[in-house]
Every structure is written in structure tokens, then in C-alpha cells.
Design a protein around this motif. Structure first.
Motif, PDB file in Angstrom:
ATOM      1  N   LEU A  62       0.859  -1.174   0.000  1.00 31.18           N
ATOM      2  CA  LEU A  62       0.000   0.000   0.000  1.00 31.18           C
ATOM      3  C   LEU A  62       0.900   1.230   0.000  1.00 31.18           C
ATOM      4  CD1 LEU A  62      -2.767   1.411   0.310  1.00 31.18           C
ATOM      5  CD2 LEU A  62      -2.490   1.193   2.785  1.00 31.18           C
ATOM      6  N   VAL A 119      -2.807   5.415  -0.792  1.00 31.56           N
ATOM      7  CA  VAL A 119      -3.601   6.175   0.161  1.00 31.56           C
ATOM      8  C   VAL A 119      -3.023   7.585   0.229  1.00 31.56           C
ATOM      9  CG1 VAL A 119      -2.236   5.355   2.138  1.00 31.56           C
ATOM     10  CG2 VAL A 119      -4.517   6.295   2.511  1.00 31.56           C
ATOM     11  N   LEU A 128      -8.375   6.431  -0.793  1.00 27.20           N
ATOM     12  CA  LEU A 128      -7.769   5.184  -1.245  1.00 27.20           C
ATOM     13  C   LEU A 128      -7.965   5.058  -2.757  1.00 27.20           C
ATOM     14  CD1 LEU A 128      -6.338   2.541  -0.497  1.00 27.20           C
ATOM     15  CD2 LEU A 128      -8.591   1.509  -0.117  1.00 27.20           C
ATOM     16  N   ILE A 135      -9.778  -1.759  -3.369  1.00 27.16           N
ATOM     17  CA  ILE A 135     -10.499  -0.851  -2.481  1.00 27.16           C
ATOM     18  C   ILE A 135     -11.438  -1.635  -1.569  1.00 27.16           C
ATOM     19  CG2 ILE A 135     -12.266   0.962  -2.439  1.00 27.16           C
ATOM     20  CD1 ILE A 135     -10.956   2.157  -4.907  1.00 27.16           C
ATOM     21  N   TRP A 138      -9.218  -3.376   1.041  1.00 29.60           N
ATOM     22  CA  TRP A 138      -8.366  -2.568   1.920  1.00 29.60           C
ATOM     23  C   TRP A 138      -9.052  -1.354   2.538  1.00 29.60           C
ATOM     24  CZ3 TRP A 138      -3.059  -2.330  -1.097  1.00 29.60           C
ATOM     25  CH2 TRP A 138      -2.472  -3.599  -1.047  1.00 29.60           C
ATOM     26  N   GLN A 139     -10.288  -1.080   2.191  1.00 30.18           N
ATOM     27  CA  GLN A 139     -10.938   0.111   2.733  1.00 30.18           C
ATOM     28  C   GLN A 139     -11.061   0.029   4.255  1.00 30.18           C
ATOM     29  OE1 GLN A 139     -14.535   1.044   0.667  1.00 30.18           O
ATOM     30  NE2 GLN A 139     -14.733   3.084   1.567  1.00 30.18           N
ATOM     31  N   VAL A 142      -7.479   0.260   5.955  1.00 31.84           N
ATOM     32  CA  VAL A 142      -6.950   1.625   5.901  1.00 31.84           C
ATOM     33  C   VAL A 142      -7.633   2.499   6.951  1.00 31.84           C
ATOM     34  CG1 VAL A 142      -6.843   3.711   4.486  1.00 31.84           C
ATOM     35  CG2 VAL A 142      -6.183   1.517   3.517  1.00 31.84           C
ATOM     36  N   VAL A 160     -13.021   6.462   4.777  1.00 29.71           N
ATOM     37  CA  VAL A 160     -12.085   6.331   3.670  1.00 29.71           C
ATOM     38  C   VAL A 160     -12.842   6.592   2.365  1.00 29.71           C
ATOM     39  CG1 VAL A 160     -10.512   4.798   2.449  1.00 29.71           C
ATOM     40  CG2 VAL A 160     -10.690   4.672   4.944  1.00 29.71           C
TER      41      VAL A 160
END
Length: 408
Positions: A62, A119, A128, A135, A138-139, A142, A160
């Protein structure tokens, strides 16, 4: 003035036509077409294992495009959460440090970097940028990392903002690497399965003394060239049949997994695949012909061909390893070594869009095909025909009569 003697090329073409028609219209060729079922199963199993290994070893990164303070806080929070909560959190790498008041195009930074997603924004309002699947995956992480970076015990998670893109460089490279690996495996399996016909044909004709009659009629180089191109033609027919069956299976409702488009595009990639198969087949076939010329029985063929098969497996593994390191000296070495060159260059066609290296590689491989055939023919003359470099006396028109008799 015409002497009635065929030239090497003309004799090779007559020889190729003779072998091609004899094999193509034989009953054994029909049974031979059933051979790919086993390598297809092996390829499917190997592909599944390779995907599992890749998933277990590859860790997507990331990227962070923020100020130095925010980037450091985000990285520290990630490390803390990885130790205490979830070791599977994505790795974080600072792609670009932003000066106070500076902004950056996250999508452009994603294209330039090897990160799977970017990010940006601030810890309170992270953005993101990445593909939709990244997305979605990983949303949540994050938000967790950003909230932890803001305060040690967060009471609320920052929202996010998703910014989807079509694809990233990391995803594109990963997809093309899968295409390259699949193409290399298919090329290797086809070459190994089909090249064995060269050995069996030559040993059979040695047993019934036909090869001695041919050697007396035409140059040994023409015999070798004719047999190689005849077997190559038969192999192309077999591949066309298998491809047609696969097309019918797909039309019947079977589906293949999505395959990333190669760097050179599908039309050029398919054309290069055909050419590199021909080169790999001719190179390996020339070695098998040399082995068959020195083998008196089927047992001798098996004993002599086994080390060559194992060495070819080593060559394939070497080419696969080199393809995973594009631009490195090991890839150049694998492209220069004749027997690994077709596999390496086919993988390069999947990963890179440049076409000019392939023309040089094909010319180089063709040169080594000619050298291998010449060496194999000389070995046959000196070890089997006992005629040195001059060959046995040739009788004009004998090959034509032999072809006429076999066809009749």
C-alpha cells in the motif's frame, strides 16, 4: 546441365512429404491425438500449485502519498496493529512525501509506482486509490490504520474515500506474469510430447534398413531436415486438432479463467508462440535425431533420451526463473542459450511490448537449428554409415523410386 541429382533442399522437401503423409494417414496417429489429456491435467495442477505459492509469497504493498509526519504515523500504526491485532495487514511504503500545502495526483503516482493501491489525503480524511477489488479489500484496514494513527485508542474511524482506477502497474505485472508462466508451460509440454515422434520414426527406419537406402540416395543433411520438418508438420496438425477440440469445448459452455492480455497483443503473441514452438521443436528434434542415429534398439533410445529429457526440464526451469527477473543478466543469458531461448522470449512477449528483440532471437535460434542438424548428420555418417564426411555413393533418382513404391 542437369545431372538428375536432387539438391539438399529439394531432397529434404521430398523426404518431408514422404514422412508427413506416411504418419498422418496411419492408425497410430489417431491414438497419438489422445496424448494431450495427461499434460493438460499436469498443467492444470501445476498452475493451481503455482497460484497458491504466488498467493502465499507475494505481499502487495500500500503506497502512501502524504506528508512525512502522516506517512510515518501511518506506518507506525500499521506495525503496531500487525503485531497486536492482524499480521495480514498490507505492507505500507511511503511513495512520495508531500510538502506543506502540496497536492499530488494519486492515480498518476499509482501508475508510476509498484504499489497495488495508494492512500493519500490526510489521516482524518484518507483517500484510497486503486482497483475496485483492492479498495473493497483494503478500505476497512486503511480506516483502522488511520484511526489508530490519529489516536492510540480510537473512538471513531475516519471515513475512507474510494477512488477506483482501471488497474495498477502491480496488478498488470502480476497478470502478465501469469500469462507468461502459462505460455511457457504449454510450450514445454507440447515440445516434449511431440518431439518423441522423431526418435521412434528414425529407429523404426534404421531397423528395416530404409535409412541406409535414403542415405545412399540423398545427402544425410537432407534426410535429417526432411524428417524434422515432416514431424514439425505432423505436430502442427495435432495442435490444430487439439485447438479445435478446445474451441468446441468452450462453445459447449466450458469457461477458461480470465487471462491478461500479453504485452505484444494477442495476434502477435499467438504468431510468436507458433514460431517459438517451431524453433524449440526443431532444436530438441535435432538432438533426438542425433541420439536416434546412434541407437540400435528401443532400449538404447530410452537410455540415451532420458538424460536429454531431464536436461530439457532443467532448461525449462531455468527459463521460468529468468522470466521472473526481466532486464537482469540472467534473463539475457537465458535468451542467448539456444535451448532456453524460445521459452524465455515467449515469456518476454507476454511481459513486454517490444517486438524487435524477437526478430533477433528467431534468427539466432534458426542458426542453431542449422548447426544442430549438421552435427547430427555428421554423427550419423561417421558412427552408423561408417562413411566419414563424404557419405555413401548416391544413385540419382533412387529417392523418387522409393517414394513412388511406398505410396503405391
Amino acid at each position: 546441365m542437369k545431372t538428375g541429382r536432387l539438391s539438399t533442399i529439394a531432397a529434404a522437401l521430398v523426404m518431408a512429404r514422404r514422412d508427413f503423409t506416411a504418419i498422418l494417414f496411419s492408425r497410430s496417429f489417431v491414438f497419438f491425438l489422445l496424448a494431450p489429456f495427461f499434460p493438460v491435467v499436469v498443467a492444470m495442477v501445476a498452475g493451481g500449485i503455482g497460484q497458491k505459492v504466488q498467493q502465499s509469497t507475494a505481499r502487495a504493498e500500500l503506497g502512501v502519498v502524504m506528508s512525512a509526519a502522516d506517512g510515518a504515523a501511518l506506518s507506525a500504526a500499521r506495525d503496531q496493529l500487525a503485531r497486536e491485532v492482524d499480521p495480514g495487514l498490507p505492507e505500507i511504503r511511503l511513495v512520495r512525501r508531500l510538502a506543506p500545502g502540496e497536492t499530488a495526483d494519486a492515480a498518476a503516482e499509482l501508475r508510476r509506482s509498484s504499489a497495488a493501491a495508494i492512500v493519500s489525503g490526510s489521516l482524518a480524511h484518507p483517500v484510497l486509490t486503486g482497483t475496485e477489488d483492492r479498495i473493497a479489500a483494503w478500505q476497512g484496514p486503511v480506516a483502522l490504520i488511520a484511526g489508530t494513527a490519529l489516536q492510540k485508542v480510537p473512538t471513531a474511524w475516519p471515513e475512507v474515500t474510494p477512488s477506483p482506477t482501471v488497474t495498477s502497474n502491480a496488478d498488470r505485472r502480476e497478470s502478465r506474469a501469469g500469462t507468461a508462466q502459462g505460455a511457457q508451460t504449454l510450450l514445454f509440454l507440447l515440445t516434449m510430447v511431440l518431439a518423441g515422434m522423431v526418435l521412434s520414426n528414425l529407429v523404426e527406419e534404421k531397423g528395416n534398413k530404409i535409412i541406409e537406402v535414403l542415405a545412399a540416395a540423398i545427402p544425410m543433411d537432407a534426410v535429417f531436415l526432411g524428417k524434422l520438418f515432416a514431424m514439425l508438420g505432423v505436430s502442427m496438425v495435432a495442435i490444430a486438432v487439439w485447438t479445435g477440440v478446445a474451441g468446441l469445448a468452450l462453445a459447449g459452455g466450458q469457461h477458461l479463467p480470465d487471462v491478461a492480455a500479453p504485452g505484444v497483443g494477442w495476434p502477435a503473441f499467438v504468431a510468436l508462440g507458433v514460431v517459438y514452438f517451431a524453433m524449440a521443436y526443431l532444436l530438441l528434434g535435432s538432438v533426438f535425431l542425433a541420439i536416434g542415429s546412434m541407437a540400435a534398439t528401443v532400449r538404447d533410445v530410452q537410455s540415451l533420451s532420458f538424460p536429454v529429457t531431464m536436461l530439457q526440464l532443467v532448461v525449462f526451469l531455468f527459463a521460468t526463473y529468468a522470466a521472473a527477473q526481466p532486464g537482469q543478466p540472467i534473463e539475457l543469458a537465458a535468451a542467448v542459450i539456444p535451448f532456453s531461448s524460445p521459452f524465455t522470449m515467449l515469456a518476454r512477449a507476454a511481459n513486454d511490448g517490444a517486438l524487435w528483440p524477437h526478430f533477433a532471437a528467431i534468427a539466432w535460434q534458426a542458426l542453431w537449428v542449422a548447426v544442430s542438424v549438421r552435427i547430427g548428420a555428421r554423427l550419423f555418417r561417421t558412427r552408423v554409415m561408417k562413411s566419414g564426411t563424404g557419405g555413401a555413393p548416391r544413385r540419382p533418382g533412387l529417392l523418387r523410386r522409393l517414394v513412388r513404391n511406398t505410396q503405391g
